[in-house]
Design a protein around this motif. Structure first.
Motif, short mmCIF file in Angstrom:
data_model
loop_
_atom_site.label_atom_id
_atom_site.label_comp_id
_atom_site.label_asym_id
_atom_site.label_seq_id
_atom_site.Cartn_x
_atom_site.Cartn_y
_atom_site.Cartn_z
N UNK A 156 -21.84 62.73 21.52
CA UNK A 156 -22.52 63.23 20.34
C UNK A 156 -21.84 62.76 19.07
N UNK A 157 -22.04 63.50 18.00
CA UNK A 157 -21.52 63.12 16.69
C UNK A 157 -20.57 64.19 16.15
N UNK A 158 -19.87 63.84 15.08
CA UNK A 158 -19.04 64.80 14.36
C UNK A 158 -19.88 65.34 13.21
N UNK A 159 -20.18 66.60 13.24
CA UNK A 159 -21.05 67.20 12.23
C UNK A 159 -20.40 67.18 10.85
N UNK A 160 -21.23 67.03 9.84
CA UNK A 160 -20.73 67.12 8.46
C UNK A 160 -20.21 68.53 8.15
N UNK A 161 -20.55 69.49 9.01
CA UNK A 161 -20.05 70.86 8.86
C UNK A 161 -18.56 70.95 9.12
N UNK A 162 -17.94 69.86 9.55
CA UNK A 162 -16.50 69.85 9.72
C UNK A 162 -15.81 70.25 8.41
N UNK A 163 -16.46 70.03 7.31
CA UNK A 163 -15.93 70.41 6.02
C UNK A 163 -15.75 71.90 5.83
N UNK B 127 -17.47 59.60 21.12
CA UNK B 127 -18.22 60.07 19.97
C UNK B 127 -18.89 58.91 19.23
N UNK B 128 -20.11 59.15 18.79
CA UNK B 128 -20.89 58.14 18.06
C UNK B 128 -21.19 58.66 16.66
N UNK C 121 -13.20 67.18 29.55
CA UNK C 121 -14.32 67.86 28.91
C UNK C 121 -15.40 66.86 28.53
N UNK C 122 -16.66 67.26 28.68
CA UNK C 122 -17.77 66.38 28.31
C UNK C 122 -18.77 67.16 27.47
N UNK C 123 -19.92 66.55 27.23
CA UNK C 123 -20.92 67.20 26.40
C UNK C 123 -20.60 67.05 24.93
N UNK C 124 -21.32 67.79 24.10
CA UNK C 124 -21.16 67.70 22.65
C UNK C 124 -20.25 68.82 22.15
N UNK C 125 -19.74 68.65 20.95
CA UNK C 125 -18.93 69.68 20.32
C UNK C 125 -19.87 70.77 19.81
#
Length: 235
Positions: free
Chosen positions: A154-161, A176-177, A128-132
């Motif tokens: 991409x990044x891990x969003x703060x919305x993971x919370x 991931x960056x 799998x590629x692209x962003x989450x």
């Protein structure tokens, strides 16, 4: 129908679509090859479809989206290719989705955010590629998420919370960056947090020290800097 852990080979017959009343189809751990017949979509009463640990190839048919009562879908450890169809979002009763260990490519479809009852998603060891997609963070019933060993960027969003009942979170071995989001502090029941082998930078957020149920924290092989937060001593 439960025929798991035998030596069955050959392909799944198209006549499987005639079994309109079955609720379980378990063919795990055999030597079944070929593709998933589109006729599987006719099994409207099916609740469990286990085809894991076989030699099934080809793509995931869009007709899987017609399984209006499916709760557990295990197709892991096969040779399935191409992208996850957007019709996966139509599986409104789905609790567990396991596609681990295939050759699936493409982006993670945003329609996955429509799976309001989903508790477990394992898409690890694919391509799998692209962003989450941001829609993933709206899955409020999710307890286990494993997207490790892919090519996600991409990044891990703060919305993971927002994943307040999450217990296992594994995004290791991707591309991931960005930083480790402080939003993890809003997931009080998390036990396993694996983010190793990425390109994460910045400091370790001290808020992670509030995760009193955390049993494993793996941030190895990133580009993190700064001090080790004293708050980690509370774990």
């Amino acid at each position: 129908i439960d025929l798991h852990d035998n030596g069955l080979n050959g392909t799944i017959p198209t006549e499987i679509g005639l079994l309109s009343n079955i609720t379980w189809l378990i063919l795990s751990a055999n030597e079944i090859s070929g593709t998933i017949p589109t006729e599987v979509g006719l099994l409207s009463n099916l609740q469990r479809l286990f085809l894991d640990d076989n030699k099934i190839n080809g793509n995931l048919p869009s007709e899987l989206g017609k399984l209006s009562n499916i709760e557990y879908l295990r197709l892991n450890d096969n040779l399935i290719t191409k992208a996850i169809p957007t019709e996966v979002g139509m599986l409104s009763t789905l609790i567990q989705l396991n596609l681990r260990g295939n050759n699936i490519t493409g982006h993670l479809p945003s329609e996955i955010g429509m799976l309001s009852f989903i508790a477990e998603i394992n898409l690890s060891n694919n391509h799998l590629d692209g962003v989450i997609p941001s829609e993933l963070w709206s899955l409020s019933q999710l307890t286990h998420l494993d997207l490790s060993a892919n090519n996600l960027r991409g990044t891990i969003s703060n919305e993971v919370g927002s994943l307040a009942v999450l217990k296992t979170f594994n995004l290791s071995s991707n591309e991931l960056a960005g930083t480790v989001p402080a939003g993890f502090a809003n997931i009080p029941y998390i036990k396993i947090l694996e983010l190793s082998n990425n390109f994460l930078k910045g400091s370790i957020p001290p808020q992670i020290g509030a995760l009193y149920q955390l049993k494993m924290l793996d941030l190895t092989k990133n580009a993190l800097t700064g001090f080790i937060p004293a708050a980690l001593g509370a774990l």
